[in-house]
Design an enzyme around this catalytic site. Structure first.
Site, PDB file in Angstrom:
ATOM      1  N   GLU A 206       0.825  -1.213   0.000  1.00  0.00           N
ATOM      2  CA  GLU A 206       0.000   0.000   0.000  1.00  0.00           C
ATOM      3  C   GLU A 206       0.855   1.257   0.000  1.00  0.00           C
ATOM      4  O   GLU A 206       0.346   2.361   0.198  1.00  0.00           O
ATOM      5  CB  GLU A 206      -0.944   0.006   1.210  1.00  0.00           C
ATOM      6  CG  GLU A 206      -1.943  -1.123   1.133  1.00  0.00           C
ATOM      7  CD  GLU A 206      -3.066  -0.986   2.127  1.00  0.00           C
ATOM      8  OE1 GLU A 206      -3.297   0.120   2.633  1.00  0.00           O
ATOM      9  OE2 GLU A 206      -3.712  -1.999   2.407  1.00  0.00           O
ATOM     10  N   LYS A 338     -15.957  -1.533   3.684  1.00  0.00           N
ATOM     11  CA  LYS A 338     -15.325  -1.758   2.388  1.00  0.00           C
ATOM     12  C   LYS A 338     -16.402  -2.222   1.415  1.00  0.00           C
ATOM     13  O   LYS A 338     -16.943  -3.316   1.588  1.00  0.00           O
ATOM     14  CB  LYS A 338     -14.273  -2.860   2.508  1.00  0.00           C
ATOM     15  CG  LYS A 338     -13.058  -2.524   3.358  1.00  0.00           C
ATOM     16  CD  LYS A 338     -12.248  -3.802   3.590  1.00  0.00           C
ATOM     17  CE  LYS A 338     -10.844  -3.526   4.085  1.00  0.00           C
ATOM     18  NZ  LYS A 338     -10.157  -4.780   4.485  1.00  0.00           N
TER      19      LYS A 338
END
Ligand SMILES: O=C(O)[C@@H](CO)OP(=O)(O)O
Ligand SMILES: [Mg+2]
Length: 436
Positions: A206, A338
């Site tokens: 990430e 999410k």
């Protein structure tokens, strides 16, 4: 006159930030408005998540993302033709029923979530509104507190350290833009400290540093030092947020730490994390124990949930029913939201609302596999989530989201309200956990 009926829907294969194929969907409405969205993909996925169809995923036995694109073009497009895009709930219900499986494995979770989000974008475009404003529907919103990764670990950095995300939050900043300024200073300070110590190894999935640390504690030490050397006061200005992602290193109440080859039971793991909470400026902990460890989640929340945000991610998989159950049993005080975990926009919103109803903190989150898609930036503002977790501060698929929130904040001018400390108003919180 707007005519929000779906005229055309098209799926195509594009690539994500890990160099893996994913699904993009483009929707055209009768009035000419368009919407487009790309499905993200997780690496540390929870058991209860919607299942993607994607290339080379070991969980999916070589099923090809091309099948998910085929689902969009051959089944979803004809089923949605002529439907009112403005009725998101009806669109999402149709998608869920068309798939017909509990885990979305027939059409593919990626095909469904990309369609659901693309329809949402098209509706906002048809109404002539930015997506966040369309979602807010006139209700007051806050600009979210960003959770930004400084070091990667766990499944995102070949388990170099056990904890998956070492992040910072800047609740004492006066605006989102200032929170990013502070984070940039801390990120650079961390880089300098790591290079000096010979601990910088590269970049994790990430975008945070891929550390060469010898223990989780070394990461916590260096992060605290980075906060200080950037000129901020740990806890009262800047805090640490951890995603332990414990399911990645344990199940059945047994946790094996990679670094010192120790196996801990639930109690010992909770004691270890508790020791960190005592010693370091930790404001938030995600998935402290495994997704199957209900007792452990309850115990951790009972012990630390008044001074620290306890987030369920793999544990709650953006599922409203699980959030309600966790609220009843006291097994978390915050929920990660999410969209591709829930499956559709509507189900994500339901999970967020269940969290708010329970007094939980709510955090809209990216996945480790991302793209230029900025839908979640708008969801976090329009749904007044209070917090947004996107990963680091250095990769464009992450910066696309942070920069989009900056644009939204700027567009609100003087009336922009930054969530700051109010992001941590989880049920039962001690005043010291929610104020500097
Ligand atoms: O666990 C998480 O919260 C996310 C983001 O850090 O990771 P992944 O998308 O791999 O599940
Ligand atoms: Mg997580």
């Amino acid at each position: 006159m707007t005519d929000a009926r779906i005229a055309k829907l098209h799926g195509r294969r594009v690539w994500d930030s890990r160099g893996r194929p994913t699904v993009e969907v483009e929707v055209h409405l009768a009035d000419g408005a368009t919407g487009r969205a790309i499905a993200p993909a997780g690496a540390s996925t929870g058991q209860g998540e919607a299942l993607d169809l994607r290339d080379g995923g070991s969980r999916f036995g070589g099923l090809d993302v091309q099948r998910a694109v085929g689902s969009v073009n051959r089944e979803i497009a004809p089923a949605l033709a002529g439907r009112d895009a403005g009725d998101q709930e009806a669109v999402d219900r149709l998608l869920v029923n068309l798939d017909g499986t509990p885990d979305r494995s027939r059409l593919g979770g990626n095909a469904i979530v990309a369609t659901s989000m693309a329809v949402l974008h098209a509706t906002a475009a048809s109404a002539g509104l930015p997506l966040w404003q369309h979602l807010a529907g006139g209700r007051p919103v806050r600009i979210p507190l960003p959770e930004i990764q400084i070091f990667g670990g766990g499944a995102h950095a070949d388990r170099r350290v056990d904890v998956q995300d070492f992040m910072v939050v800047c609740p004492a900043a006066r605006s989102f833009s200032e929170a990013l300024d502070w984070t940039a200073e801390i990120y650079r300070a961390a880089g300098t400290l790591m290079r000096k110590a010979g601990k910088a190894q590269g970049v994790a999935d990430e975008g945070g540093f891929w550390p060469a640390f010898d223990s989780n504690e070394e990461a916590l030490e260096m992060l605290t030092l980075a906060i200080e050397s950037a000129g901020f006061e740990p806890s009262s200005q800047v805090g640490i947020s951890l995603d332990v992602a414990a399911s990645q290193f344990g199940s059945g109440g047994q946790y094996t730490l990679a670094l010192d080859d120790r196996t801990l039971g639930t109690e010992a793991l909770i004691d270890m994390l508790g020791g960190w909470i005592e010693q370091y400026p930790i404001l938030s902990v995600e998935d402290p124990v495994g997704e199957d460890d209900h007792e452990g989640m309850m115990e951790f929340t009972r012990r630390y949930g008044r001074r620290c945000q306890v987030i369920g991610d793999d544990y709650l998989v953006t599922n409203a029913k699980r959030v309600e159950a966790a609220a009843t049993s006291g097994a978390a005080n915050a929920v990660l939201v999410k969209p591709n975990q829930a499956g559709t926009v509507t189900e994500s919103f339901q999970a967020l609302c269940a969290g708010k109803d329970a007094g939980f903190g709510t955090i809209v989150s990216a996945r480790s596999g991302e793209s230029e898609d900025v839908t979640i930036a708008h969801l976090s503002v329009g749904w007044d989530a209070g917090q947004l977790k996107v990963g680091s501060f250095t990769r464009s698929e992450r910066m696309a989201k942070w920069n989009e929130v900056l644009r939204i904040e700027e567009s609100l001018g003087e009336s922009a309200e930054f969530s700051g400390w109010s992001a941590f108003t989880f049920a039962g919180a001690e005043p010291s956990a929610t104020k500097p």
